[in-house]
Design an enzyme around this catalytic site. Sequence first.
Site, PDB file in Angstrom:
ATOM      1  N   CYS A  48       6.514  -7.652   6.898  1.00  0.00           N
ATOM      2  CA  CYS A  48       7.674  -7.187   7.669  1.00  0.00           C
ATOM      3  C   CYS A  48       8.077  -8.286   8.641  1.00  0.00           C
ATOM      4  O   CYS A  48       7.230  -8.949   9.239  1.00  0.00           O
ATOM      5  CB  CYS A  48       7.320  -5.915   8.442  1.00  0.00           C
ATOM      6  SG  CYS A  48       8.729  -5.263   9.387  1.00  0.00           S
ATOM      7  N   SER A  81      11.343   4.512  15.502  1.00  0.00           N
ATOM      8  CA  SER A  81      10.136   4.053  16.191  1.00  0.00           C
ATOM      9  C   SER A  81      10.526   3.539  17.571  1.00  0.00           C
ATOM     10  O   SER A  81      11.073   2.451  17.699  1.00  0.00           O
ATOM     11  CB  SER A  81       9.471   2.951  15.367  1.00  0.00           C
ATOM     12  OG  SER A  81       9.014   3.504  14.160  1.00  0.00           O
ATOM     13  N   CYS A 127       6.339  -6.192  15.181  1.00  0.00           N
ATOM     14  CA  CYS A 127       5.905  -5.382  16.329  1.00  0.00           C
ATOM     15  C   CYS A 127       4.458  -5.736  16.694  1.00  0.00           C
ATOM     16  O   CYS A 127       3.625  -5.953  15.821  1.00  0.00           O
ATOM     17  CB  CYS A 127       6.008  -3.895  15.998  1.00  0.00           C
ATOM     18  SG  CYS A 127       7.683  -3.405  15.593  1.00  0.00           S
ATOM     19  N   CYS A 137       1.406  -3.595  15.251  1.00  0.00           N
ATOM     20  CA  CYS A 137       1.438  -3.246  13.825  1.00  0.00           C
ATOM     21  C   CYS A 137       0.812  -4.354  12.987  1.00  0.00           C
ATOM     22  O   CYS A 137       1.208  -5.516  13.092  1.00  0.00           O
ATOM     23  CB  CYS A 137       2.883  -3.017  13.403  1.00  0.00           C
ATOM     24  SG  CYS A 137       3.053  -2.773  11.626  1.00  0.00           S
ATOM     25  N   ASN A 154      -3.664   2.918  16.057  1.00  0.00           N
ATOM     26  CA  ASN A 154      -4.773   2.556  15.171  1.00  0.00           C
ATOM     27  C   ASN A 154      -5.065   1.079  15.378  1.00  0.00           C
ATOM     28  O   ASN A 154      -4.277   0.233  14.951  1.00  0.00           O
ATOM     29  CB  ASN A 154      -4.406   2.836  13.711  1.00  0.00           C
ATOM     30  CG  ASN A 154      -4.252   4.324  13.492  1.00  0.00           C
ATOM     31  OD1 ASN A 154      -5.126   5.110  13.850  1.00  0.00           O
ATOM     32  ND2 ASN A 154      -3.129   4.733  12.952  1.00  0.00           N
ATOM     33  N   CYS A 201      -1.522   4.925   9.927  1.00  0.00           N
ATOM     34  CA  CYS A 201      -0.314   4.176  10.295  1.00  0.00           C
ATOM     35  C   CYS A 201      -0.671   2.822  10.878  1.00  0.00           C
ATOM     36  O   CYS A 201      -1.533   2.725  11.738  1.00  0.00           O
ATOM     37  CB  CYS A 201       0.455   4.891  11.399  1.00  0.00           C
ATOM     38  SG  CYS A 201       1.055   6.450  10.930  1.00  0.00           S
ATOM     39  N   CYS A 205       3.477   8.303   1.512  1.00  0.00           N
ATOM     40  CA  CYS A 205       3.960   7.282   2.442  1.00  0.00           C
ATOM     41  C   CYS A 205       4.200   6.005   1.629  1.00  0.00           C
ATOM     42  O   CYS A 205       3.291   5.459   1.025  1.00  0.00           O
ATOM     43  CB  CYS A 205       2.903   7.075   3.526  1.00  0.00           C
ATOM     44  SG  CYS A 205       3.344   5.828   4.723  1.00  0.00           S
ATOM     45  N   HIS A 241       8.583   3.799  21.004  1.00  0.00           N
ATOM     46  CA  HIS A 241       7.414   3.127  21.592  1.00  0.00           C
ATOM     47  C   HIS A 241       7.551   2.681  23.044  1.00  0.00           C
ATOM     48  O   HIS A 241       6.576   2.204  23.633  1.00  0.00           O
ATOM     49  CB  HIS A 241       6.976   1.906  20.768  1.00  0.00           C
ATOM     50  CG  HIS A 241       6.813   2.193  19.313  1.00  0.00           C
ATOM     51  ND1 HIS A 241       6.024   3.211  18.845  1.00  0.00           N
ATOM     52  CD2 HIS A 241       7.355   1.613  18.214  1.00  0.00           C
ATOM     53  CE1 HIS A 241       6.072   3.238  17.525  1.00  0.00           C
ATOM     54  NE2 HIS A 241       6.886   2.291  17.126  1.00  0.00           N
ATOM     55  N   GLU A 279       0.824  -1.199   0.000  1.00  0.00           N
ATOM     56  CA  GLU A 279       0.000   0.000   0.000  1.00  0.00           C
ATOM     57  C   GLU A 279       0.862   1.253   0.000  1.00  0.00           C
ATOM     58  O   GLU A 279       1.951   1.283   0.581  1.00  0.00           O
ATOM     59  CB  GLU A 279      -0.934  -0.033   1.208  1.00  0.00           C
ATOM     60  CG  GLU A 279      -1.887  -1.206   1.071  1.00  0.00           C
ATOM     61  CD  GLU A 279      -2.902  -1.323   2.195  1.00  0.00           C
ATOM     62  OE1 GLU A 279      -4.017  -1.755   1.916  1.00  0.00           O
ATOM     63  OE2 GLU A 279      -2.583  -0.987   3.342  1.00  0.00           O
TER      64      GLU A 279
HETATM   65  N1  SAH Z   1       9.159  -0.280   9.861  1.00  0.00           N
HETATM   66  C1  SAH Z   1       9.341   1.098  10.019  1.00  0.00           C
HETATM   67  C2  SAH Z   1       8.476   1.952   9.129  1.00  0.00           C
HETATM   68  C3  SAH Z   1       7.081   1.494   8.896  1.00  0.00           C
HETATM   69  S1  SAH Z   1       6.019   1.612  10.281  1.00  0.00           S
HETATM   70  C4  SAH Z   1       9.160   1.501  11.472  1.00  0.00           C
HETATM   71  O1  SAH Z   1       8.696   0.693  12.265  1.00  0.00           O
HETATM   72  O2  SAH Z   1       9.513   2.630  11.798  1.00  0.00           O
HETATM   73  C5  SAH Z   1       5.712   3.363  10.345  1.00  0.00           C
HETATM   74  C6  SAH Z   1       5.223   3.871  11.679  1.00  0.00           C
HETATM   75  O3  SAH Z   1       3.908   3.424  11.961  1.00  0.00           O
HETATM   76  C7  SAH Z   1       6.100   3.404  12.815  1.00  0.00           C
HETATM   77  O4  SAH Z   1       6.411   4.434  13.696  1.00  0.00           O
HETATM   78  C8  SAH Z   1       5.214   2.408  13.471  1.00  0.00           C
HETATM   79  O5  SAH Z   1       5.567   2.222  14.793  1.00  0.00           O
HETATM   80  C9  SAH Z   1       3.851   3.014  13.315  1.00  0.00           C
HETATM   81  N2  SAH Z   1       2.766   2.065  13.540  1.00  0.00           N
HETATM   82  C10 SAH Z   1       2.773   0.745  13.265  1.00  0.00           C
HETATM   83  N3  SAH Z   1       1.590   0.199  13.615  1.00  0.00           N
HETATM   84  C11 SAH Z   1       0.828   1.189  14.119  1.00  0.00           C
HETATM   85  C12 SAH Z   1      -0.498   1.247  14.619  1.00  0.00           C
HETATM   86  N4  SAH Z   1      -1.284   0.163  14.655  1.00  0.00           N
HETATM   87  N5  SAH Z   1      -0.974   2.428  15.038  1.00  0.00           N
HETATM   88  C13 SAH Z   1      -0.200   3.535  14.969  1.00  0.00           C
HETATM   89  N6  SAH Z   1       1.063   3.547  14.500  1.00  0.00           N
HETATM   90  C14 SAH Z   1       1.571   2.386  14.072  1.00  0.00           C
HETATM   91 FE1  SF4 Z   2       7.695  -3.732  10.784  1.00  0.00          FE
HETATM   92 FE2  SF4 Z   2       7.586  -1.110  11.345  1.00  0.00          FE
HETATM   93 FE3  SF4 Z   2       5.402  -2.671  11.580  1.00  0.00          FE
HETATM   94 FE4  SF4 Z   2       7.401  -2.949  13.301  1.00  0.00          FE
HETATM   95  S1  SF4 Z   2       6.114  -1.120  13.035  1.00  0.00           S
HETATM   96  S2  SF4 Z   2       6.328  -4.613  12.288  1.00  0.00           S
HETATM   97  S3  SF4 Z   2       9.153  -2.581  12.003  1.00  0.00           S
HETATM   98  S4  SF4 Z   2       6.480  -2.187   9.720  1.00  0.00           S
END
Ligand code: SAH
Ligand code: SF4
Length: 382
Positions: free
Chosen positions: A111, A219, A115, A118, A300, A343, A104, A221, A91
């Site tokens: 991935c 990132s 996490c 995510c 989210n 995100c 974006c 967290h 996407e």
């Molecule tokens: N892998 C990279 C970039 C993609 S994720 C990373 O982790 O930085 C991009 C951003 O979206 C990151 O900061 C991630 O922590 C955030 N993100 C992932 N899942 C999310 C969610 N469910 N709600 C809000 N932010 C989220």
């Molecule tokens: Fe991968 Fe970024 Fe999602 Fe973590 S937040 S699983 S590093 S895409």
Amino acid sequence: MTANLLDYDLDGLAAFCERLGEKRFRATQLFRWIHQKGAVQFDDMTDLAKSLREKLKTTAHIQALTVLSQHISSDGTIKWLFDVGGGNAIETVFIPEDDRGTLCVSSQAGCAVGCRFCSTGHQGFSRNLTAAEIIGQLWFAEHFLRKYLGVEERVISNVVMMGMGEPLQNYLPVVQSLRVMLDDHGYGLSRRRVTVSTSGVVLKMDRLGQDCAVALAVSLHAPNDALRDNLVPLNRTYPLKELMAACQRYLEFAPRDFITFEYCMLDGVNDTPVHAQELVELVQAHGKNGWCKLNLIPFNPFPASGLKRSNHSAVLAFAQVLSAAGIVTTVRKTRGDDIDAACGQLAGDVQDRTSVLKRMAKQRTIMLTPVSEPATLREPGT
Ligand code: SAH
Ligand code: SF4
């Protein structure tokens, strides 16, 4: 098979042209046709000699990903789903604002970092994207938007590698794409307006600083290793002390004099005043005031996570603790959540295409015929 010219940065294209017996300035012309004008047919490249155009027709092509769908949110955000084969999709999201247009971009199908909060992470890892598939997202979006908006000037001013995937686990194709974004003969974006977001691949952060120093978002967290180990499993490989040191080293190369930390606000997990205070201590222990900014992201939710979004007052109280300690803190506005473009909602799994199609039909969706070039819009049912 002929070469996909989207796979090359300018040096790569120059080497390709050299193999055809052509000078570098021909590669520059070709590069500009591809990236600045969005051309796909060599015959449209009128200032290239006919003999070169004929050679290109038998040795090369320009091919971005196939568009599966396009959704337009009520706030103007646009999300595209692109087919990457094998039942996977990625996407790309365009976010218009008054003073900028941000794209974006995804770097991987799925991935491997996994996490907890995510949805891409929950989906698992499918494969790395090629450079053509990464830059192809910008190529497609930029030239589509110019047509769609009826403008000739650049629409996308900022790129964030915050879509699906961990960009630093697909290092070379990502760096090659970044070079095309920054190249004056390509998209001419400023280093300050191109951001790589990473969950903290320390070794590659150092390399990125040397190879192609763009703005960096990390990132975070969590303010301590125990919690971060649990939320971002990569922390077990690169714990906070190493990550913080890598951020300090990156500052020597960075186009901005700060690193942005992203912090996803999870109800009852990482959002209490105690966590906020611990976070203040963490960043103050590793640098002078002002070396980083905090971006708080409302979580989210998606069902499989079992996690909840922090309530608004908890986010404000958290931000207050950081601000009071002199740390510049912003709360990210959620965009495009009516089309699952926010995100962490990017799943891109099209194993079951029928459910995707049904979902699209329910939403305000414009269907595209699968194309590899800026397309003509077709309303559903026409
Ligand atoms: N892998 C990279 C970039 C993609 S994720 C990373 O982790 O930085 C991009 C951003 O979206 C990151 O900061 C991630 O922590 C955030 N993100 C992932 N899942 C999310 C969610 N469910 N709600 C809000 N932010 C989220
Ligand atoms: Fe991968 Fe970024 Fe999602 Fe973590 S937040 S699983 S590093 S895409």
